[in-house]
Design a protein around this motif. Structure first.
Motif, PDB file in Angstrom:
ATOM      1  N   THR A  71     -80.164  33.886  23.302  1.00 10.76           N
ATOM      2  CA  THR A  71     -78.994  33.351  24.513  1.00 10.76           C
ATOM      3  C   THR A  71     -78.241  33.711  24.731  1.00 10.76           C
ATOM      4  OG1 THR A  71     -80.227  31.073  23.080  1.00 10.76           O
ATOM      5  CG2 THR A  71     -77.702  31.058  24.618  1.00 10.76           C
ATOM      6  N   PHE A  72     -77.258  34.896  24.174  1.00 10.53           N
ATOM      7  CA  PHE A  72     -76.193  35.355  24.838  1.00 10.53           C
ATOM      8  C   PHE A  72     -76.739  36.623  25.456  1.00 10.53           C
ATOM      9  CE2 PHE A  72     -73.738  33.807  21.103  1.00 10.53           C
ATOM     10  CZ  PHE A  72     -73.680  33.129  21.147  1.00 10.53           C
ATOM     11  N   SER A  73     -78.152  37.129  25.534  1.00  6.04           N
ATOM     12  CA  SER A  73     -78.578  37.845  26.394  1.00  6.04           C
ATOM     13  C   SER A  73     -79.062  37.272  27.739  1.00  6.04           C
ATOM     14  CB  SER A  73     -79.736  39.002  25.992  1.00  6.04           C
ATOM     15  OG  SER A  73     -81.219  38.479  25.534  1.00  6.04           O
ATOM     16  N   LEU A  74     -78.925  36.292  27.763  1.00  6.00           N
ATOM     17  CA  LEU A  74     -79.945  35.156  29.143  1.00  6.00           C
ATOM     18  C   LEU A  74     -78.857  34.817  29.915  1.00  6.00           C
ATOM     19  CD1 LEU A  74     -82.641  33.025  27.664  1.00  6.00           C
ATOM     20  CD2 LEU A  74     -82.536  35.177  28.791  1.00  6.00           C
TER      21      LEU A  74
END
Lengths: 166, 166
Positions: B101-104
């Motif tokens: 999620t933290f890459s999106l």
């Protein structure tokens, strides 16, 4: 909460009476580890120090770090827990007069969410090493986002204090 | 809240059990008025449309707009009220596999705070005209910040999906 401001306003400052209830809630998902343990020691902004800081993500959220090392830069959102929330017009110490809160990056704002663009140096399990933070050690983390130059970088943006309508 | 995910996960997706209680609360301070009334119509990001949108600030917070017209660009933070909050690994429709999620920039995240950099076109009383939004009409506003090229613009930032460690 309006009671926060019954005293302590500087000349020209204005406070809003905040609602009694909140409209939404936040989960703290980790902590920012920095070298600064009191406010006076914090750099004025993220470029004010070369210090390597650590983003410590709490275990339930750590799987969300997958793929994040493909990013050279990240946007971090974090919570300024000690900030006054009602100030709508404030007089920063180094300004020549009162300023609207939305024209400032001051932590004192209705929703004290701070934002820094940081350089990602590496990942060690549940933690990230970053450069570009300016906040107190232990600051609660709210979100990590990839920084996209295509949508987030506006190198020609300007802030003209003198040209603003009051 | 973990119950949100007892069904509906796509293959490879992972959900975290979120805490029962919130750590902090938010006030909605206004609304974003955009031309998009369902999710399918929204542009993929803020550069996906030239539409002029409106930031309608609620009256108690309007004094905080003072001096804001000195900024060519602003950062808007807003609340993705309809987002699923527990997903830590997710599979975007157009991705080749599951992603952290933290890459999106997906709205589905533990704290669904969205961020857009917008061009400020003008102010009319309690409202701002801006270009660069991508969200549903009526989206709750959380914050307005001045955009500083010195700290916020990283034109050389890159996101390399292939190079990321899994």
């Amino acid at each position: 909460m309006a009671g926060d401001h019954t005293f302590g306003l500087r000349p020209g400052e204005e406070a809003a009476a905040l609602p009694e209830r909140f409209d939404a809630g936040l989960h703290f998902i980790g902590r920012l580890r920095t070298p600064w343990i009191d406010r006076a020691a914090c750099p004025k902004n993220g470029l004010g120090s070369d210090a390597v800081c650590t983003v410590a993500v709490d275990p339930p959220y750590a799987p969300a770090l997958r793929n994040v090392t493909g990013c050279t830069h990240l946007i971090l959102l974090y919570w300024m827990a000690h900030a006054t929330r009602g100030l709508v017009v404030q007089r920063p110490r180094h300004a020549d007069g009162p300023r609207g809160t939305f024209s400032l990056r001051s932590p004192a704002r209705p929703n004290p969410i701070a934002l820094s663009v940081v350089e990602l140096l590496g990942r060690d399990g549940d933690t990230l090493r970053v450069r570009g933070l300016d906040c107190l050690d232990g600051t609660p983390l709210l979100d990590i986002k990839p920084y996209f130059a295509s949508t987030d970088a506006r190198p020609d943006a300007r802030v003209d204090r003198a040209g603003a309508e009051p």
